[in-house]
Enzyme design. Structure first.
Site, PDB file in Angstrom:
ATOM      1  N   SER A  25       0.837  -1.193   0.000  1.00  0.00           N
ATOM      2  CA  SER A  25       0.000   0.000   0.000  1.00  0.00           C
ATOM      3  C   SER A  25       0.883   1.258   0.000  1.00  0.00           C
ATOM      4  O   SER A  25       1.714   1.417  -0.876  1.00  0.00           O
ATOM      5  CB  SER A  25      -0.966  -0.051   1.187  1.00  0.00           C
ATOM      6  OG  SER A  25      -1.975   0.922   1.070  1.00  0.00           O
ATOM      7  N   GLU A  53      -9.884  -3.513  -5.975  1.00  0.00           N
ATOM      8  CA  GLU A  53      -9.391  -2.391  -5.177  1.00  0.00           C
ATOM      9  C   GLU A  53      -9.319  -1.121  -6.012  1.00  0.00           C
ATOM     10  O   GLU A  53      -9.028  -1.165  -7.216  1.00  0.00           O
ATOM     11  CB  GLU A  53      -8.038  -2.704  -4.549  1.00  0.00           C
ATOM     12  CG  GLU A  53      -6.905  -3.072  -5.484  1.00  0.00           C
ATOM     13  CD  GLU A  53      -5.600  -3.240  -4.717  1.00  0.00           C
ATOM     14  OE1 GLU A  53      -5.212  -2.296  -3.993  1.00  0.00           O
ATOM     15  OE2 GLU A  53      -4.977  -4.302  -4.817  1.00  0.00           O
ATOM     16  N   HIS A  72      -7.686  -5.099  -1.513  1.00  0.00           N
ATOM     17  CA  HIS A  72      -6.438  -4.405  -1.199  1.00  0.00           C
ATOM     18  C   HIS A  72      -5.597  -5.210  -0.202  1.00  0.00           C
ATOM     19  O   HIS A  72      -6.088  -5.657   0.829  1.00  0.00           O
ATOM     20  CB  HIS A  72      -6.781  -3.032  -0.614  1.00  0.00           C
ATOM     21  CG  HIS A  72      -5.604  -2.142  -0.393  1.00  0.00           C
ATOM     22  ND1 HIS A  72      -4.783  -1.724  -1.406  1.00  0.00           N
ATOM     23  CD2 HIS A  72      -5.120  -1.568   0.751  1.00  0.00           C
ATOM     24  CE1 HIS A  72      -3.844  -0.925  -0.921  1.00  0.00           C
ATOM     25  NE2 HIS A  72      -4.025  -0.828   0.384  1.00  0.00           N
TER      26      HIS A  72
END
Length: 314
Positions: free
Chosen positions: A144, A238, A268
């Protein structure tokens, strides 16, 4: 009842108390409590460390001899998360790559806005080099925001004239803080964890008025030429899907060796659910094989990088 492993994970994320766009001080507690609910496996060993003045946790797993080092950056929108909270995912990377993983406690926003995280990442990389680890025996990884930070670090390494690491693997990377990808719209109803609004809030905290297109804040807009081989993974459920897809295209256009792997129906950072999700386990197997291959390749070959000659041995 969920029809599949993916459905179960998506249901879990939809009912999570974590609000990625919420007050960062409150959400840090929620985030850490969620991570603490997952026990660390018995084969995992952790040691508090410091790299270039930056706190880190050294993680090993599996009990074998380490093949190299992985510098790892946790996610959390640059405002949440910690090295301690990332130990389980870092251990999965360590186990599969057969390397020692150093997960970094970089400074968080809003208290420490951009470029504090990049400065810490670069200091940690210099710290590994100063500890005698050859660049050819170092890989970089993160998920991320940590994936975006890993890529920003690669650009910063090049700009600083330091020897480049062997490879980088990024999971659901956040590389465009302008939120311009179409998947923010096309995947909005599917993503159980992130929204454009939440990411915009975190980007505002991190940037604190800086240009969101700055290459070290949003590596999608950086010149990627000269970066080491990249592995980019993302789920198709995502909102950051386009970040991964456009990053891979940009890297290819800049003559970087890049592999993009998207996983249908995955949310995600689905790799964090590898113990209960086949797709997560398969993705981490790919990460491990990719990192092993490049660390082994670098270890077998004397590398000349500019004026620096690095000899890696096993």
């Amino acid at each position: 009842m969920p029809d599949s492993q993916l459905d179960a994970v998506i249901d879990l994320l939809r009912t999570s108390p974590l609000d990625m766009g919420g007050d960062p001080h409150k959400m840090r507690v929620v985030f850490d409590e969620m991570m603490a609910a997952h026990p660390v496996l018995d084969d995992v060993r952790t040691t508090a460390a410091e790299l270039g003045g930056v706190p880190a946790i050294e993680v090993s797993a599996g009990g074998g001899e380490a093949r190299g080092a992985v510098l790892y950056f946790h996610g959390g929108g640059y405002a949440l998360g910690s090295a301690a909270a990332s130990v389980n995912l870092a251990a999965d990377v360590a186990r599969r790559s057969e390397a020692t993983v150093h997960t970094v406690d970089y400074r968080l926003a809003p208290e420490n806005p951009f470029p504090a995280a990049v400065d810490d990442a670069l200091a940690a990389y210099r710290g590994l080099l100063d500890h005698g680890v050859p660049a050819a025996e170092i890989a970089v990884s993160g998920e991320s925001a940590g994936g975006g930070l890993a890529l920003a670090l690669l650009v910063a390494i090049r700009e600083a004239g330091l020897p480049r690491p062997a490879a980088a693997a990024v999971l659901s990377p956040w590389v465009d803080l302008t939120q311009s990808g179409r998947s923010h719209e096309t995947r909005a109803a599917l993503d159980p964890a992130l929204t454009r609004q939440a990411l915009s809030a975190r980007a505002g905290d991190y940037l604190a008025g800086a240009d969101p297109r700055s290459p070290l804040a949003s590596p999608l807009f950086a010149d990627l030429r000269g970066l080491p081989p990249l592995l980019v993974q993302a789920g198709t459920y995502e909102v950051l899907l386009d970040d991964a897809v456009r990053l891979a295209a940009k890297a290819a256009g800049d003559d970087v060796e890049v592999t993009l792997h998207t996983f249908p129906g995955a949310p995600h950072v689905f790799q964090g659910f590898a113990t209960v999700l086949d797709e997560g386990a398969a993705a981490l197997d790919e990460v491990g094989a990719f990192l092993r291959a490049h660390l082994d390749r670098a270890g077998r070959t004397d590398r000349t990088d500019g004026a620096d000659r690095v000899t890696a041995s096993r």
